[in-house]
Structures are given as structure tokens and as C-alpha cells.
Design an enzyme around this catalytic site. Structure first.
Site, short mmCIF file in Angstrom:
data_model
loop_
_atom_site.label_atom_id
_atom_site.label_comp_id
_atom_site.label_asym_id
_atom_site.label_seq_id
_atom_site.Cartn_x
_atom_site.Cartn_y
_atom_site.Cartn_z
N THR A 85 17.15 -23.04 31.62
CA THR A 85 16.06 -22.05 31.63
C THR A 85 15.07 -22.31 32.75
O THR A 85 14.47 -21.37 33.27
CB THR A 85 15.33 -22.08 30.27
OG1 THR A 85 16.26 -21.69 29.27
CG2 THR A 85 14.14 -21.16 30.23
N SER B 132 22.95 -25.19 29.65
CA SER B 132 23.39 -26.54 29.29
C SER B 132 24.34 -26.58 28.10
O SER B 132 25.01 -27.59 27.87
CB SER B 132 22.20 -27.46 29.05
OG SER B 132 21.55 -27.12 27.85
N THR C 211 17.54 -27.05 28.16
CA THR C 211 16.97 -27.86 27.08
C THR C 211 17.92 -28.02 25.88
O THR C 211 17.74 -28.95 25.09
CB THR C 211 15.64 -27.26 26.58
OG1 THR C 211 15.88 -25.95 26.08
CG2 THR C 211 14.61 -27.25 27.69
N ASP C 212 18.90 -27.13 25.76
CA ASP C 212 19.78 -27.21 24.57
C ASP C 212 20.49 -28.55 24.46
O ASP C 212 20.74 -29.02 23.35
CB ASP C 212 20.83 -26.10 24.60
CG ASP C 212 20.22 -24.73 24.28
OD1 ASP C 212 19.07 -24.69 23.82
OD2 ASP C 212 20.91 -23.71 24.49
N1 ASP Z 1 20.30 -22.16 26.90
C1 ASP Z 1 19.40 -22.81 27.80
C2 ASP Z 1 20.08 -24.08 28.31
O1 ASP Z 1 20.13 -25.05 27.59
C3 ASP Z 1 18.14 -23.12 27.12
C4 ASP Z 1 17.11 -23.85 27.92
O2 ASP Z 1 17.33 -24.34 28.99
O3 ASP Z 1 15.99 -23.95 27.40
O4 ASP Z 1 20.54 -24.07 29.41
#
Ligand code: ASP
Length: 222
Positions: free
Chosen positions: A18, A65, A98-99
Site C-alpha cells: 500500500t 504482500s 502490511t499484510d
Molecule cells: N494488501 C496490501 C499489502 O499487504 C496491504 C498493505 O500494504 O497495507 O500489500
């Protein structure tokens, strides 16, 4: 005679997420595409980074991620280990979705041997959203990575002003900017580019880990 201040050299390994995301409108804080903006553009978007250190970006992957595989993790770890050995590199930042930040940070803490500062950073809102958190998170990560006293303390996750141990921290909620925490509390925090420490990290891994990414073969079962 004034002494010239030698700035740290920090490499940013970009993997997507993100923090590199983009939405259709500024109101799209939760509906957007991750992994769209290249690292050079992210660096150019925070000119204040130049006050902290010298930064160079490397686009390792451009993925959300949840698409991280074992193969990608090993590729990232080996590149990180090589940079950590380079005498011209003082610290490394990894931008990451963040995932799965917690999986990557735990894994790299166990397998990459270095006493240089290594910081993993993401954001909960894409850069196109109102009140996007990625620019400040990146600026904070830069301050931590350029601070030599951040070394030898596991991978560090920097999110929402907190410096967290990559060994014992994780996502607690996936819809707020203060998404990450540790049951042991933060190692410290960052305010206006200055780092403050609260507690000592667990010393068992990173330098002392029994595992080593450099002797790990390229993903045998991938
Ligand atoms: N789906 C995203 C990822 O993990 C979520 C994020 O980055 O907050 O790439």
C-alpha cells in the site's frame, strides 16, 4: 573549523504494498491498487529525506504482500544480506505491504546476520488518499535507518511513529493507521526525525541467529 558531517548511505529495497499504492480518488483510503508507484517516485515525494541521509532505491518486486512466496522471501533476504556486507551501505529500508510485514520481518530477523540498521516500513493508506500515512512512515523509517544506534536489534518495523521489534510485533487491526504493536511494547518512537528508545530488544537473533540466509539454497520446493 567546522567539521563536515558525513551522511549515512541508506538503500531502500522496494517490494510494493500500500505504501506504493494508488486509488481512484482522495476518498479511497481502503479501496485502491497496491504496488503501483515505483520507488524512485516515492523517494522523490519526500524531499526531506535529503536532510537525513543519502538514499538510493532498488525495486526488488512490485507486489501486494499477500503475493509474497518463499522464493521471493529468499530473494529479498539474500539481497539484504549482500547489502548488509557492503562497506558502502550503512543501513537498509524495506518498503513492504502490511499484510505480511510481520512474517517477513520475523523471517529476516532469524536469517540475516548484520549489526547494521534494517527497517521495514509500510502504510495503511495509499499515497493518493487524504491523510496518507506513507510519507511520514518513510521519513521516520529513514531517521531510524540512518541512526547507527538502531543496528543489531533485529529487523525494526517502523509504523505510526513507533519503532517495533520485527521479532515480536504484528498487525493488530487492518483498518487503522496504528495497525501494528507488540505485547512487549514498542522499542522506541520517532518524532520529527529524532529517535527515542524505551526498551532493549531481545538479543538472541539477527547477529546471533542459528540460521543464515547466505547458506540457504534458492527455494528447493518453489
Ligand atoms: N494488501 C496490501 C499489502 O499487504 C496491504 C498493505 O500494504 O497495507 O500489500
Amino acid at each position: 573549523m567546522a567539521t563536515a558531517v558525513v551522511k549515512s548511505n541508506v538503500v531502500i529495497l522496494a517490494t510494493g504494498g500500500t505504501i506504493a499504492g494508488a486509488g481512484a480518488t482522495a476518498a479511497n483510503s481502503a479501496t485502491y491498487q497496491a504496488a503501483k508507484v515505483p520507488i524512485d517516485k516515492l523517494i522523490a515525494g519526500v524531499p526531506e529525506l535529503r536532510d537525513i541521509a543519502t538514499f538510493r532505491g532498488e525495486q526488488v518486486f512490485q507486489v501486494a504482500s499477500e503475493s509474497f512466496t518463499n522464493e521471493k522471501l529468499i530473494t529479498l533476504g539474500k539481497r539484504l544480506a549482500a547489502l548488509a556486507k557492503d562497506p558502502g551501505v550503512d543501513g537498509v529500508i524495506i518498503t513492504h505491504g502490511t499484510d505480511t510485514i510481520e512474517e517477513t520481518s520475523f523471517s529476516l530477523t532469524l536469517t540475516v546476520h548484520t549489526d547494521k540498521p534494517i527497517v521495514i516500513v509500510g502504510s495503511m493508506r495509499p499515497g493518493t488518499a487524504m491523510s496518507a500515512d506513507g510519507t511520514l512512515n518513510l521519513y521516520d523509517a529513514a531517521a531510524v535507518a540512518a541512526d547507527r544506534s538502531s543496528g543489531g536489534k533485529s529487523m525494526l518495523i517502523v509504523m505510526k511513529d513507533d519503532i517495533l521489534s520485527g521479532r515480536d510485533s504484528g498487525m493488530r487491526i487492518n483498518s487503522k493507521t496504528n495497525a501494528f504493536g507488540s505485547q512487549w511494547g514498542a522499542l522506541g518512537s520517532v518524532v520529527e526525525g529524532k529517535t527515542y528508545r524505551f526498551r532493549a530488544p531481545v538479543k538472541r537473533h539477527t547477529m546471533n541467529s542459528e540460521f543464515d540466509i547466505e547458506t540457504t539454497p534458492p527455494c528447493p520446493r518453489c
